[in-house]
Design an enzyme around this catalytic site. Structure first.
Site, PDB file in Angstrom:
ATOM      1  CG  ASP A   1      12.116   3.524   3.495  1.00 28.04           C
ATOM      2  OD1 ASP A   1      12.415   3.349   4.692  1.00 28.04           O
ATOM      3  OD2 ASP A   1      10.996   3.922   3.117  1.00 28.04           O
TER       4      ASP A   1
ATOM      5  CB  ALA B   1      12.348   2.223  -1.276  1.00 19.95           C
ATOM      6  CB  ALA B   2       9.244  -1.929  -2.832  1.00 20.63           C
TER       7      ALA B   2
ATOM      8  N   GLY C   1       4.175   3.574   5.187  1.00 23.12           N
ATOM      9  CA  GLY C   1       5.390   3.222   5.930  1.00 23.12           C
ATOM     10  C   GLY C   1       5.963   1.855   5.599  1.00 23.12           C
ATOM     11  CG  LEU C   2       3.909  -1.441   4.986  1.00 23.22           C
ATOM     12  CD1 LEU C   2       2.894  -2.491   4.543  1.00 23.22           C
ATOM     13  CD2 LEU C   2       4.672  -1.966   6.193  1.00 23.22           C
ATOM     14  N   GLY C   3       7.401   1.132   2.629  1.00 24.23           N
ATOM     15  CA  GLY C   3       8.483   1.244   1.643  1.00 24.23           C
ATOM     16  C   GLY C   3       8.049   1.062   0.203  1.00 24.23           C
ATOM     17  CB  SER C   4       4.825   1.682  -1.477  1.00 28.75           C
ATOM     18  OG  SER C   4       4.516   2.307  -2.673  1.00 28.75           O
TER      19      SER C   4
ATOM     20  N   PRO D   1       0.824  -1.208   0.000  1.00 30.10           N
ATOM     21  CG  PRO D   1      -0.082  -1.095   2.148  1.00 30.10           C
ATOM     22  CD  PRO D   1       0.679  -1.998   1.225  1.00 30.10           C
TER      23      PRO D   1
HETATM   24  O1  PMV Z   1       9.093   5.654   4.329  1.00 30.49           O
HETATM   25  P1  PMV Z   1       8.649   5.522   5.734  1.00 30.49           P
HETATM   26  O2  PMV Z   1       7.311   6.084   6.031  1.00 30.49           O
HETATM   27  O3  PMV Z   1       8.899   4.163   6.280  1.00 30.49           O
HETATM   28  O4  PMV Z   1       9.614   6.473   6.611  1.00 30.49           O
HETATM   29  C1  PMV Z   1      10.980   6.382   6.573  1.00 30.49           C
HETATM   30  C2  PMV Z   1      11.536   6.615   7.897  1.00 30.49           C
HETATM   31  C3  PMV Z   1      11.822   8.040   8.330  1.00 30.49           C
HETATM   32  O5  PMV Z   1      12.806   7.915   9.338  1.00 30.49           O
HETATM   33  C4  PMV Z   1      10.586   8.686   8.897  1.00 30.49           C
HETATM   34  C5  PMV Z   1      12.359   8.902   7.200  1.00 30.49           C
HETATM   35  C6  PMV Z   1      13.754   8.525   6.720  1.00 30.49           C
HETATM   36  O6  PMV Z   1      14.141   9.019   5.656  1.00 30.49           O
HETATM   37  O7  PMV Z   1      14.448   7.759   7.392  1.00 30.49           O
END
Ligand code: PMV
Length: 307
Positions: A146, A104-105, A99-102, A95
């Site tokens: 990420d 970057a994945a 916060g699950l890295g969509s 999703p």
């Molecule tokens: O992408 P997210 O929502 O998992 O956030 C990454 C983690 C943070 O520490 C909030 C941002 C970062 O760049 O490390």
């Protein structure tokens, strides 16, 4: 035709403080993934995102399009000048903005598929560096955690600007991941924390130091298999994130439900104010915690194992 995948991720400890040079711990989550397919087809490079109902050429892509940026940077890196002859399809079960890295994945799967399509092999560190450039576009000032955990596909102890450390896991860690269903773009929460830090540096530096200390303790507790300590440190990390205004009523509801159902610890994971929370469970409590999260309104629940 070449197809590759990249997993999602959760941050176990240290989000936000990691942007300010403190350590953080993250692990890949293979139950969700992004998938990229590259096919040779005449005509301009076409990008196809069936999940979002979008299809466009590289030439028509907006300047801030993350997928177009990933494709261009990767082709440059591979030493390919042509912007023709490719059809790239990207799908994802991760999703967006939870916060699950969509982001970057999706970028990692695309970089891998392009490299494989052209018969080139890239190291995880090369993939991670390429994906970092897309993360900058998506998040503004990303720490790099990420792209690192997703490109290396291993649990990482991460400090900004340093090579990731892979760590020992003394006893298997079972995590239940609960989705609030509320999207929360990381760029916004990271920007809010930066403004608060600028306005009150002493307080925020002290908070980041406290988080950094507990991340180092967690690293030790994970290596020694001290699950009760790991859970307590997750709760302590959540308390700091809550103090900084990064939790939300939905996150609090799921975290409290997990505690009440016997989780050893629970906290938000990622940017916060929405997205996902994680709970440390045991084989004895996992079903009870999953049920409690569903009852408390979780939009989705995933069980994952770190060994
Ligand atoms: O992408 P997210 O929502 O998992 O956030 C990454 C983690 C943070 O520490 C909030 C941002 C970062 O760049 O490390």
């Amino acid at each position: 035709m070449t197809t590759t995948r990249a997993p999602g991720k959760i941050i176990l400890f240290g989000e936000h403080a990691v942007v300010y040079g403190r350590p953080a711990i993250a692990v890949p989550v293979t139950q969700v993934y992004a998938e990229a397919t590259v096919e040779a087809k005449p005509g301009p490079v076409t990008l196809h995102l069936p999940d979002l109902g979008r299809s466009y050429t590289l030439l028509d892509a907006p300047e801030d399009d993350p997928l177009a940026l990933t494709v261009c940077k990767t082709l440059d890196h591979l030493g390919l000048n042509s912007r023709n002859g490719l059809h790239i399809t990207v799908r994802s079960t991760i999703p967006i903005a939870r916060g699950l890295g969509s982001g970057a994945a999706v970028a990692t799967a695309t970089v891998r598929a392009l490299a494989q399509h052209f018969g080139q092999s890239l190291s995880p560190s090369e993939v991670s560096d390429l994906v970092y450039q897309t993360e900058v576009l998506l998040h503004g000032t990303p720490s790099g955690i990420d792209n690192t955990v997703i490109a290396f596909e291993q649990p990482v102890y991460f400090v900004r600007g340093k090579p990731p450390e892979h760590f020992a896991v003394g006893a298997p860690l079972y995590f239940v991941i609960g989705d609030t269903g509320v999207p929360s773009p990381t760029k916004i929460t990271v920007g809010d924390v930066r403004r608060a830090w600028e306005a009150n540096r002493e307080t925020y530096e002290a908070r980041f130091n406290a988080i950094g200390r507990l991340v180092r303790q967690a690293y030790q507790a994970i290596a020694e298999g001290q699950l009760v300590t790991v859970g307590a440190l997750m709760d302590a990390n959540q308390a700091w994130l809550h103090t900084m205004g990064l939790s939300s009523p939905e996150l609090n509801r799921l975290i409290e439900a997990a505690w009440a159902a016997g989780a050893l610890g629970a906290k938000l994971s990622g940017g916060g104010r929405g997205g996902n929370m994680i709970a440390l469970v045991t084989p004895d409590t996992e079903q009870e915690v999953i049920r409690a999260l569903r009852e408390a309104g979780a939009a989705n629940v995933i069980l994952t194992l770190v060994t």
